[in-house]
Scaffold this motif. Structure first.
Motif, PDB file in Angstrom:
ATOM      1  N   GLY A 105      46.372 -26.790   4.982  1.00  0.00           N
ATOM      2  CA  GLY A 105      46.636 -26.613   3.552  1.00  0.00           C
ATOM      3  C   GLY A 105      45.867 -25.439   2.981  1.00  0.00           C
ATOM      4  N   TYR A 106      44.553 -25.594   2.859  1.00  0.00           N
ATOM      5  CA  TYR A 106      43.735 -24.524   2.266  1.00  0.00           C
ATOM      6  C   TYR A 106      43.624 -23.319   3.206  1.00  0.00           C
ATOM      7  CZ  TYR A 106      42.286 -27.740  -1.427  1.00  0.00           C
ATOM      8  OH  TYR A 106      42.272 -28.604  -2.494  1.00  0.00           O
ATOM      9  N   GLY A 107      43.423 -23.587   4.500  1.00  0.00           N
ATOM     10  CA  GLY A 107      43.203 -22.481   5.439  1.00  0.00           C
ATOM     11  C   GLY A 107      44.446 -21.658   5.685  1.00  0.00           C
ATOM     12  N   PRO A 137      27.070 -23.051   5.239  1.00  0.00           N
ATOM     13  CA  PRO A 137      27.737 -21.764   5.044  1.00  0.00           C
ATOM     14  C   PRO A 137      28.470 -21.338   6.321  1.00  0.00           C
ATOM     15  CG  PRO A 137      25.475 -21.687   4.248  1.00  0.00           C
ATOM     16  CD  PRO A 137      25.627 -22.984   4.987  1.00  0.00           C
ATOM     17  N   VAL A 138      29.584 -20.636   6.154  1.00  0.00           N
ATOM     18  CA  VAL A 138      30.414 -20.227   7.290  1.00  0.00           C
ATOM     19  C   VAL A 138      29.604 -19.397   8.300  1.00  0.00           C
ATOM     20  CG1 VAL A 138      32.366 -18.729   7.909  1.00  0.00           C
ATOM     21  CG2 VAL A 138      32.618 -20.421   6.091  1.00  0.00           C
ATOM     22  N   GLY A 139      28.736 -18.532   7.797  1.00  0.00           N
ATOM     23  CA  GLY A 139      27.935 -17.679   8.690  1.00  0.00           C
ATOM     24  C   GLY A 139      27.102 -18.506   9.656  1.00  0.00           C
ATOM     25  N   ILE A 140      26.524 -19.591   9.162  1.00  0.00           N
ATOM     26  CA  ILE A 140      25.697 -20.456  10.019  1.00  0.00           C
ATOM     27  C   ILE A 140      26.578 -21.132  11.076  1.00  0.00           C
ATOM     28  CG2 ILE A 140      24.334 -22.607  10.030  1.00  0.00           C
ATOM     29  CD1 ILE A 140      23.027 -21.714   7.462  1.00  0.00           C
ATOM     30  N   GLY A 141      27.743 -21.603  10.659  1.00  0.00           N
ATOM     31  CA  GLY A 141      28.674 -22.246  11.588  1.00  0.00           C
ATOM     32  C   GLY A 141      29.101 -21.281  12.694  1.00  0.00           C
ATOM     33  N   GLU A 165      39.843 -15.518  11.724  1.00  0.00           N
ATOM     34  CA  GLU A 165      39.000 -14.603  10.936  1.00  0.00           C
ATOM     35  C   GLU A 165      38.134 -15.390   9.933  1.00  0.00           C
ATOM     36  OE1 GLU A 165      40.418 -13.782   7.487  1.00  0.00           O
ATOM     37  OE2 GLU A 165      42.043 -15.216   7.777  1.00  0.00           O
ATOM     38  N   ARG A 166      37.060 -14.756   9.500  1.00  0.00           N
ATOM     39  CA  ARG A 166      36.065 -15.415   8.654  1.00  0.00           C
ATOM     40  C   ARG A 166      36.667 -15.978   7.353  1.00  0.00           C
ATOM     41  NH1 ARG A 166      30.101 -14.225   8.138  1.00  0.00           N
ATOM     42  NH2 ARG A 166      29.509 -15.439   6.323  1.00  0.00           N
ATOM     43  N   GLY A 167      37.611 -15.230   6.756  1.00  0.00           N
ATOM     44  CA  GLY A 167      38.233 -15.673   5.508  1.00  0.00           C
ATOM     45  C   GLY A 167      38.899 -17.034   5.656  1.00  0.00           C
ATOM     46  N   PHE A 168      39.494 -17.265   6.819  1.00  0.00           N
ATOM     47  CA  PHE A 168      40.136 -18.556   7.090  1.00  0.00           C
ATOM     48  C   PHE A 168      39.098 -19.667   7.002  1.00  0.00           C
ATOM     49  CE2 PHE A 168      41.100 -21.845  10.301  1.00  0.00           C
ATOM     50  CZ  PHE A 168      42.317 -22.300   9.830  1.00  0.00           C
TER      51      PHE A 168
END
Ligand code: TMP
Length: 228
Positions: A105-107, A137-141, A165-168
């Motif tokens: 949905g969101y991704g 945070p996405v960066g940590i993941g 990609e990171r935005g996803f």
């Protein structure tokens, strides 16, 4: 005692580590625990999971992805979850219907109404009593995934979805947090950037209060009862 608990979170949020700990603690306390995962869980589901996550499936259409996930779910619910939730004990599921809303949905930007409908059909209307959303945070993941890949614990590189990609991943995280806000308290957000033990303590507090609550309320709510 009896509870249907799901764990959610972005890639590298620490879900597996925390589920291992929660399962061990619950077993230690004498609870009967059944653990499974999505996509997968059943023999058929695990085969579909390989197709879904393999980097060789690059180019898979979003609709194909959604339908394969829902097919996996239909099998898991009928073969494992429904029989399990009829008994006593605690069912721990690594991801469930919220993941489809967050990722597809969101991704992916797919139609939320369609996803809700397919979720309802595939899950036969069952809804978790409690969902633990591990948030970071996405960066940590992404760092955690890279470290895991380089230590070769999970093959040589990211799977098809981890490699998006990171935005996803940012959209998925935002989506999960929005779902939590609308969930009427079912989805509990736990900050997973702290130490493993501190995170586990927070999770266990939620499990404990859900277990206490489940003595008084219906154990397995229907998704039609969902708020928001
Ligand atoms: P995981 O079990 O290691 O968390 O990986 C499962 C992957 O499948 C993860 O990238 C999220 C993805 N997924 C979806 O995209 N939609 C879903 O509905 C589910 C259950 C998982």
């Amino acid at each position: 005692m009896g509870l249907f608990v799901t764990f959610e979170g972005i890639e590298g949020s620490g879900k597996t580590t925390q589920m291992d700990l929660a399962e061990a603690v619950l077993r230690d306390k004498g609870a009967r625990v059944f653990r499974t995962r999505e996509p997968g869980g059943t023999q058929i589901g695990e085969r579909i999971r390989s197709v879904l996550l393999s980097p060789e499936s690059r180019g898979m259409d979003f609709m194909t992805e959604l339908l394969l996930i829902e097919a996996c779910r239909a099998q898991l619910v009928r073969q494992q979850l429904l029989p399990q939730i009829e008994g006593e004990g605690i069912v721990l599921c690594d991801r469930f219907t919220d993941a489809t809303l967050a990722y597809q949905g969101y991704g992916r930007g797919m139609d939320m109404g369609l996803i809700e409908e397919l979720n309802q059909v595939a899950a036969a209307g069952i809804c978790p009593d409690l969902t633990i959303l591990l948030d970071c945070p996405v960066g940590i993941g992404i760092d955690r995934i890279r470290r895991r890949a380089s230590s070769q614990q999970k093959g040589n590189g990211p799977d098809r979805l981890e490699g998006e990609e990171r935005g996803f991943h940012e959209r998925v995280r935002t989506g999960y947090l929005e779902l939590a806000r609308k969930s009427g308290g079912r989805i509990r957000v736990v900050d997973s950037t702290g130490g493993v033990d501190a995170v586990q303590e927070k999770i266990f507090a939620h499990l404990q209060s859900a277990l206490e609550g489940s003595k008084e309320t219906c154990r397995f709510r229907k998704s039609s009862d969902r708020i928001g």
